[in-house]
Scaffold this active site. Structure first.
Site, PDB file in Angstrom:
ATOM      1  N   HIS A  76       0.845  -1.203   0.000  1.00 40.37           N
ATOM      2  CA  HIS A  76       0.000   0.000   0.000  1.00 40.37           C
ATOM      3  C   HIS A  76       0.878   1.250   0.000  1.00 40.37           C
ATOM      4  O   HIS A  76       1.758   1.393   0.843  1.00 40.37           O
ATOM      5  CB  HIS A  76      -0.901   0.024   1.240  1.00 40.37           C
ATOM      6  CG  HIS A  76      -2.111  -0.850   1.108  1.00 40.37           C
ATOM      7  ND1 HIS A  76      -3.287  -0.614   1.765  1.00 40.37           N
ATOM      8  CD2 HIS A  76      -2.322  -1.963   0.370  1.00 40.37           C
ATOM      9  CE1 HIS A  76      -4.173  -1.537   1.447  1.00 40.37           C
ATOM     10  NE2 HIS A  76      -3.603  -2.379   0.605  1.00 40.37           N
ATOM     11  N   TYR A 204      -9.056   5.490   8.100  1.00 39.82           N
ATOM     12  CA  TYR A 204      -9.180   5.829   9.518  1.00 39.82           C
ATOM     13  C   TYR A 204     -10.172   6.974   9.574  1.00 39.82           C
ATOM     14  O   TYR A 204      -9.951   8.008   8.931  1.00 39.82           O
ATOM     15  CB  TYR A 204      -7.834   6.296  10.093  1.00 39.82           C
ATOM     16  CG  TYR A 204      -6.768   5.223  10.168  1.00 39.82           C
ATOM     17  CD1 TYR A 204      -5.997   4.901   9.051  1.00 39.82           C
ATOM     18  CD2 TYR A 204      -6.522   4.544  11.356  1.00 39.82           C
ATOM     19  CE1 TYR A 204      -5.013   3.912   9.113  1.00 39.82           C
ATOM     20  CE2 TYR A 204      -5.524   3.560  11.440  1.00 39.82           C
ATOM     21  CZ  TYR A 204      -4.783   3.251  10.320  1.00 39.82           C
ATOM     22  OH  TYR A 204      -3.807   2.289  10.385  1.00 39.82           O
ATOM     23  N   PRO A 296      -3.900   0.262  19.227  1.00 39.92           N
ATOM     24  CA  PRO A 296      -3.713  -0.274  17.862  1.00 39.92           C
ATOM     25  C   PRO A 296      -3.728   0.756  16.738  1.00 39.92           C
ATOM     26  O   PRO A 296      -3.385   0.424  15.606  1.00 39.92           O
ATOM     27  CB  PRO A 296      -4.883  -1.255  17.711  1.00 39.92           C
ATOM     28  CG  PRO A 296      -5.912  -0.765  18.673  1.00 39.92           C
ATOM     29  CD  PRO A 296      -5.170  -0.159  19.826  1.00 39.92           C
ATOM     30  N   LYS A 300       1.255  -0.450  15.371  1.00 35.77           N
ATOM     31  CA  LYS A 300       2.687  -0.517  15.689  1.00 35.77           C
ATOM     32  C   LYS A 300       3.090  -1.745  16.521  1.00 35.77           C
ATOM     33  O   LYS A 300       4.289  -2.032  16.649  1.00 35.77           O
ATOM     34  CB  LYS A 300       3.112   0.748  16.461  1.00 35.77           C
ATOM     35  CG  LYS A 300       3.064   2.010  15.627  1.00 35.77           C
ATOM     36  CD  LYS A 300       4.087   1.960  14.527  1.00 35.77           C
ATOM     37  CE  LYS A 300       3.946   3.082  13.526  1.00 35.77           C
ATOM     38  NZ  LYS A 300       4.363   2.713  12.172  1.00 35.77           N
ATOM     39  N   TYR A 387       4.271   6.418  10.152  1.00 34.90           N
ATOM     40  CA  TYR A 387       3.445   5.276   9.743  1.00 34.90           C
ATOM     41  C   TYR A 387       4.278   4.202   9.045  1.00 34.90           C
ATOM     42  O   TYR A 387       4.105   3.015   9.304  1.00 34.90           O
ATOM     43  CB  TYR A 387       2.314   5.762   8.826  1.00 34.90           C
ATOM     44  CG  TYR A 387       1.174   4.777   8.691  1.00 34.90           C
ATOM     45  CD1 TYR A 387       0.132   4.758   9.611  1.00 34.90           C
ATOM     46  CD2 TYR A 387       1.135   3.865   7.638  1.00 34.90           C
ATOM     47  CE1 TYR A 387      -0.922   3.852   9.493  1.00 34.90           C
ATOM     48  CE2 TYR A 387       0.090   2.956   7.518  1.00 34.90           C
ATOM     49  CZ  TYR A 387      -0.938   2.959   8.446  1.00 34.90           C
ATOM     50  OH  TYR A 387      -1.973   2.057   8.328  1.00 34.90           O
TER      51      TYR A 387
HETATM   52  C1  PHB Z   1      -5.760  -4.349  11.128  1.00 32.68           C
HETATM   53  O1  PHB Z   1      -5.763  -4.649   9.937  1.00 32.68           O
HETATM   54  O2  PHB Z   1      -6.173  -5.145  11.977  1.00 32.68           O
HETATM   55  C2  PHB Z   1      -5.282  -3.003  11.532  1.00 32.68           C
HETATM   56  C3  PHB Z   1      -4.784  -2.156  10.570  1.00 32.68           C
HETATM   57  C4  PHB Z   1      -4.330  -0.897  10.927  1.00 32.68           C
HETATM   58  C5  PHB Z   1      -4.382  -0.502  12.241  1.00 32.68           C
HETATM   59  C6  PHB Z   1      -4.848  -1.365  13.208  1.00 32.68           C
HETATM   60  C7  PHB Z   1      -5.302  -2.625  12.862  1.00 32.68           C
HETATM   61  O3  PHB Z   1      -3.970   0.733  12.564  1.00 32.68           O
END
Ligand code: PHB
Ligand code: APR
Length: 402
Positions: A76, A204, A296, A300, A387
Site C-alpha cells: 500500500h 481511519y 492499535p 505498531k 506510519y
Molecule cells: C488491522 O488490519 O487489523 C489493523 C490495521 C491498521 C491498524 C490497526 C489494525 O492501525
C-alpha cells in the site's frame, strides 16, 4: 515431552517476538529453546493487526521468512483519513519514501512457526514459565511447570517474549522496574468478514459518533473496527448493528458501496499505552509486548516486536561471535528510544481520531489538527514517516538494521 536442560538463549513465549528472535538467532548459529504456555493452534488462531512497516519486512527478509508476505501481502502506497465530512490521503511513498505491507500478523506467526519447525528449532508448547531466577548469577534459570511438576532451563541469556501478562517482567525486581501506563476509556470492536474491503487503502475515520477503521487482509477479506466504550460486551453487537454503526461513521462515498456480510470473528480489545523501563535486568531481556503495549491506531504492536527482536538478535550475535557486549549493554536504551517514539505516534493518532468527550470543543480541535496535519507538507511528512516506521538502530554499531 523432553525439554533441554541448558541452552544459550532461552526464549519465553512463541508469539511473533519469540518466534522471530528464535529464527534470527538460529541463523547466526546460536542455540535457542522456546517455551510457550498455550497450544500451537491457539497461538496461530489469534487475530491481530495487519500492517507491516518496510523495516519489519526487511527483518523478516533477514530471517528468511518474507516469502509468503511478498507473494500474498498487499503493498500500500498510502492510506485515507476521513474527518469533518471529507477524505484526505496520506501518500506514504511521497512523504515517507516507502510503502507498507498489508499482511496479517496471524500469517506472519504461521510462517515463522512452519519455518522454525522445518529447521528443527525446539519450540515446546503447553509449557508455562512461572519465574526466571538468578538474573545476576552464572546462568539464568527459567522455571517452568509441566503437568504440575517444576523444572528448570539454564541459559546464558533469557529473552522474555511472553507478552503483557507473562512471567518475565514480573521476574525483575520492583526496585529497578518503572512502569508508565495510560488506559483509554474505550476499546475497539473488530469484525473479520469475507467481504470486499471498503476501499483499496485503509480508512481511519474521525466521526462525532466515534472512531472507525476499515482495514483488510486481502482483496476479499475485510477487517473493520469501531470505537466502543471500554466496558462494552461483544454479545451486545449483532452483525447488522455493527455494519449500521460502521456506515454511520464513514463518509457517504465509502459507506454507500460498502459490502456487508456475516462476521467470521468478532471481538473487543481494550486500548492502552504501557512501557516498562529498563528492558534488561542482568541476564534477562524483555522483547515485544512483555515490555510495552501500544493502542492499535497505526498498527505498531507487531512492528515494535520485530524491531526489538532484530536489535536483540544483533546484540547477542555480536556477543557470541566476538565477545562484543556493546549491544547487550545498549539494547534497553536503544530499543526504548524507538519504542517511546512509536508510543507517541500511536497515542497521537488515537487522541486525534477517537471521540474523547461530549465537549464539542474537543471535536473541533481534532478537526483543526487533522486539517493541519493532512493539509501541510510538514504534517503529511510527520504522519507518513511515522506510519512507514522509523529506522531500526543497531545497538552494536549505531548504524541501521538491516
Ligand atoms: C488491522 O488490519 O487489523 C489493523 C490495521 C491498521 C491498524 C490497526 C489494525 O492501525
Ligand atoms: N510461559 C510461557 N509462555 C507464555 C507465558 C508464560 N508464563 N506467558 C505468556 N506466554 C506466551 C503467550 O501465550 C503468547 O503466545 O507468550 C506469547 C506472547 O505473545 P504475544 O502476546 O503475541 O506478544 P509478542 O510476541 O511480543 O507480540 C507482540 O502481538 O499482542 C500483539 O499487538 C501485539 O502485535 C503485537 C504482538
Amino acid at each position: 515431552m523432553s525439554i533441554e536442560k541448558r541452552t544459550q538463549v532461552g526464549i519465553i513465549g512463541a508469539g511473533p517476538s519469540g518466534q522471530l528472535l528464535a529464527r534470527l538467532l538460529h541463523r547466526k548459529g546460536i542455540d535457542v529453546v522456546v517455551l510457550e504456555r498455550r497450544s500451537r493452534e491457539y497461538v496461530e488462531g489469534r487475530i491481530r493487526a495487519g500492517v507491516l512497516e518496510q523495516g519489519t519486512a526487511a527483518v523478516l527478509e533477514l530471517a528468511g521468512a518474507a516469502e509468503r508476505m511478498r507473494t500474498d501481502g498487499l503493498e500500500h502506497d498510502g492510506f485515507l483519513i476521513a474527518f469533518d465530512g471529507r477524505v484526505a490521503r496520506v501518500d506514504l511513498q511521497k512523504y515517507g519514501n516507502s510503502p507498507v505491507f498489508v499482511y496479517g500478523q496471524t500469517e506472519v506467526t504461521k510462517d515463522l512457526n512452519r519455518l522454525n519447525e522445518a529447521d528443527g528449532i525446539p519450540v515446546h508448547y503447553g509449557v508455562e514459565v512461572t519465574t526466571i531466577r538468578d538474573l545476576d548469577g552464572d546462568a539464568a534459570r527459567i522455571v517452568y511447570k509441566v503437568d504440575g511438576k517444576e523444572h528448570e532451563l539454564a541459559c546464558d541469556y533469557a529473552a522474555g517474549c511472553d507478552g503483557y501478562h507473562g512471567a518475565s517482567r514480573r521476574s525483575m525486581p520492583d526496585s529497578i522496574l518503572r512502569e508508565f501506563k495510560k488506559t483509554y476509556p474505550f476499546g475497539w470492536l473488530g469484525v473479520l468478514s469475507n467481504t470486499r474491503p471498503a476501499s483499496h487503502e485503509l480508512v481511519y475515520s474521525n466521526h462525532s459518533r466515534g472512531f472507525a477503521l476499515c482495514s483488510q487482509r486481502s482483496t476479499s477479506v475485510s477487517r473493520n473496527y469501531i470505537q466502543v466504550p471500554a466496558d462494552e460486551r461483544v454479545e451486545a453487537w449483532s452483525d447488522d448493528a455493527f455494519w449500521d454503526e460502521l456506515r454511520r461513521r464513514l463518509p457517504a462515498e465509502i459507506a454507500d458501496p460498502l459490502e456487508t456480510g456475516v462476521s467470521v470473528e468478532k471481538s473487543i480489545a481494550p486500548l492502552r499505552s504501557f512501557i516498562a523501563e529498563p528492558l534488561r535486568c542482568g541476564r534477562l531481556f524483555l522483547v515485544g509486548d512483555a515490555g510495552h503495549i501500544v493502542p492499535p491506531t497505526g498498527a505498531k504492536g507487531m512492528n515494535l516486536a520485530a524491531s526489538d527482536a532484530a536489535m536483540l538478535a544483533s546484540s547477542l550475535g555480536a556477543f557470541y561471535a566476538d565477545r562484543d557486549s556493546r549491544g547487550l549493554e545498549r539494547y534497553s536504551e536503544t530499543a526504548l528510544d524507538r519504542i517511546w517514539k512509536a508510543e507517541r505516534f500511536s497515542w497521537w493518532f488515537t487522541m486525534a481520531s477517537h471521540r474523547l468527550s461530549d465537549n464539542p470543543f474537543d471535536l473541533r480541535m481534532q478537526v483543526a489538527e487533522l486539517d493541519y496535519y493532512t493539509g501541510t507538507r510538514a504534517g503529511l511528512t510527520s504522519i507518513a514517516e511515522n506510519y512507514v516506521g522509523l529506522p531500526i538502530e543497531d545497538p552494536v554499531t549505531g548504524g541501521t538494521i538491516p
